[in-house]
Design an enzyme around this catalytic site. Structure first.
Site, PDB file in Angstrom:
ATOM      1  CG  ASN A   1      -1.875   1.120   1.939  1.00 17.10           C
ATOM      2  OD1 ASN A   1      -2.046   2.192   0.071  1.00 17.10           O
ATOM      3  ND2 ASN A   1      -2.038   1.437   2.871  1.00 17.10           N
TER       4      ASN A   1
ATOM      5  CE  LYS B   1       0.286   3.443   4.807  1.00 16.80           C
ATOM      6  NZ  LYS B   1       0.105   3.559   6.202  1.00 16.80           N
TER       7      LYS B   1
ATOM      8  CG  HIS C   1      -5.581   1.668   4.932  1.00 13.09           C
ATOM      9  ND1 HIS C   1      -5.336   2.782   5.301  1.00 13.09           N
ATOM     10  CD2 HIS C   1      -4.445   1.164   4.965  1.00 13.09           C
ATOM     11  CE1 HIS C   1      -3.763   2.319   6.610  1.00 13.09           C
ATOM     12  NE2 HIS C   1      -3.577   1.047   6.022  1.00 13.09           N
TER      13      HIS C   1
ATOM     14  CD  GLU D   1      -2.922   5.949   6.195  1.00 18.78           C
ATOM     15  OE1 GLU D   1      -2.968   5.776   5.340  1.00 18.78           O
ATOM     16  OE2 GLU D   1      -1.867   5.216   7.179  1.00 18.78           O
TER      17      GLU D   1
ATOM     18  CD  GLU E   1      -3.550  -2.270   7.037  1.00 17.62           C
ATOM     19  OE1 GLU E   1      -2.114  -2.507   6.885  1.00 17.62           O
ATOM     20  OE2 GLU E   1      -4.659  -2.071   7.100  1.00 17.62           O
TER      21      GLU E   1
ATOM     22  N   GLY F   1       1.994   2.453  10.488  1.00 17.79           N
ATOM     23  CA  GLY F   1       3.543   3.502  10.791  1.00 17.79           C
ATOM     24  C   GLY F   1       4.262   3.433  11.493  1.00 17.79           C
TER      25      GLY F   1
ATOM     26  CB  SER G   1       5.607  -2.402  11.832  1.00 15.78           C
ATOM     27  OG  SER G   1       4.771  -0.966  11.644  1.00 15.78           O
TER      28      SER G   1
HETATM   29  C1  PEP Z   1      -0.151  -0.165   6.217  1.00 10.40           C
HETATM   30  O1  PEP Z   1      -0.703   0.977   5.268  1.00 10.40           O
HETATM   31  O2  PEP Z   1      -1.331  -0.439   4.956  1.00 10.40           O
HETATM   32  C2  PEP Z   1       0.336  -0.654   6.618  1.00 10.40           C
HETATM   33  C3  PEP Z   1       0.607  -1.948   7.386  1.00 10.40           C
HETATM   34  O3  PEP Z   1       1.643   0.524   7.080  1.00 10.40           O
HETATM   35  P1  PEP Z   1       3.238   0.150   7.427  1.00 10.40           P
HETATM   36  O4  PEP Z   1       3.665  -1.364   7.249  1.00 10.40           O
HETATM   37  O5  PEP Z   1       3.340   1.352   7.108  1.00 10.40           O
HETATM   38  O6  PEP Z   1       3.158   0.289   9.092  1.00 10.40           O
END
Ligand code: PEP
Length: 268
Positions: free
Chosen positions: A25, A27, A109, A111, A181, A187, A227
């Site tokens: 992803n 973003k 997601h 966000e 998630e 992040g 992460s």
């Molecule tokens: C995401 O944006 O779905 C995500 C898991 O980000 P990150 O791997 O940077 O934590």
């Protein structure tokens, strides 16, 4: 045959572990040149990949990504609108996304939920809009830190999942992947331990069994996101019930994304 369809065939036997599903992803990152280069590098690294792999660039760069994707690399989008068309400035309908030959859409997601205020109802409408047009969906669910600290994380994720899948038929579930998630791990560099992630995947799987029965539940890929990095991917991807990874930051460089893909164990 598209890799997506191929993965469904591979899942025919539920007693066999499924191929891992690894999705990047991006973003709101990159440029046209960045997209061309990264998709080319990832595609080149996939010639011997034993996983189902996808990327989701910003929509403006979707066609650039699609034109460079080879070796079965799937290209999806990060969001869709639930309406067919109309006065929704800045949005994209499912028909438009299908028109561009996207392989899947990410819906819900964290966000979108917490920065843009999308509700469970809206997410459910988006899921139904996508599936009604045959566009595969990666449905994201996950709790915030305060919900985990309060011990309400399982109930919360259960509610999110149930709400998003409300009205989704058993047949449509062949086009759904779920991504767990935890918001506190996205992040932040703070990953859920394999035990924490595995436990939540079991909760989600049990809910899918309740809603659709065992066969569909075990054929539905449940990805972990938060992460995921080259140094923790192997442990996470070898955890029972974790069928893949949704990767943010580490998907923005071909070497780290390919290292995560290569950390995935082979399906027998
Ligand atoms: C995401 O944006 O779905 C995500 C898991 O980000 P990150 O791997 O940077 O934590």
């Amino acid at each position: 045959m598209e890799l997506w369809a191929l993965s469904t065939v591979v899942l025919e036997h539920i007693d066999r572990p499924m191929k891992k599903h690894i999705v990047g992803n991006w973003k709101m990152n990159g440029s046209a040149a960045f997209t061309e280069a990264l998709v080319s590098e990832i595609s080149a690294g996939l010639s011997a990949a034993h996983a189902v792999v996808g990327v989701t660039p910003p929509s403006l760069y979707f066609s650039t990504a699609k034109s460079k994707a080879t070796n079965g690399l799937l290209v999806g989008v990060q969001n869709c609108h639930e309406a067919e068309s109309g006065a929704f400035t800045g949005e994209h309908s499912v028909s438009m996304i299908k028109d561009m030959s996207a392989d899947f859409v990410i819906i819900g997601h964290s966000e979108r939920r917490h920065v843009f205020g999308e509700t469970d109802e809206q997410i459910s409408a988006k899921v139904k809009a996508a599936l009604s047009k045959g566009l595969p969906v990666i449905l994201c669910v996950g709790e915030k830190l305060e919900e985990r600290d309060a011990g309400s994380h399982e109930a919360l994720v259960g509610t999110q999942t149930k709400s998003a899948l409300n009205g989704v038929s058993a047949e449509q579930m062949s086009k759904v992947w779920v991504a767990y998630e935890p918001v506190w791990a996205i992040g932040t560099g703070r990953t859920a331990s394999p035990e924490q992630a595995g436990a939540m995947h079991e909760v989600i799987r049990a809910l899918l069994v309740e809603l659709y029965g065992s066969e569909i539940a075990h054929k539905t890929p449940i990805l972990y996101g938060g992460s995921v990095k080259p140094n923790n991917a192997e442990a996470l991807l070898n955890t029972k019930g974790i069928d893949g990874a949704l990767v943010g930051g580490a998907s923005l460089k071909s070497d780290s994304f390919l290292a995560i893909i290569n950390a995935a164990p082979k399906a027998e």
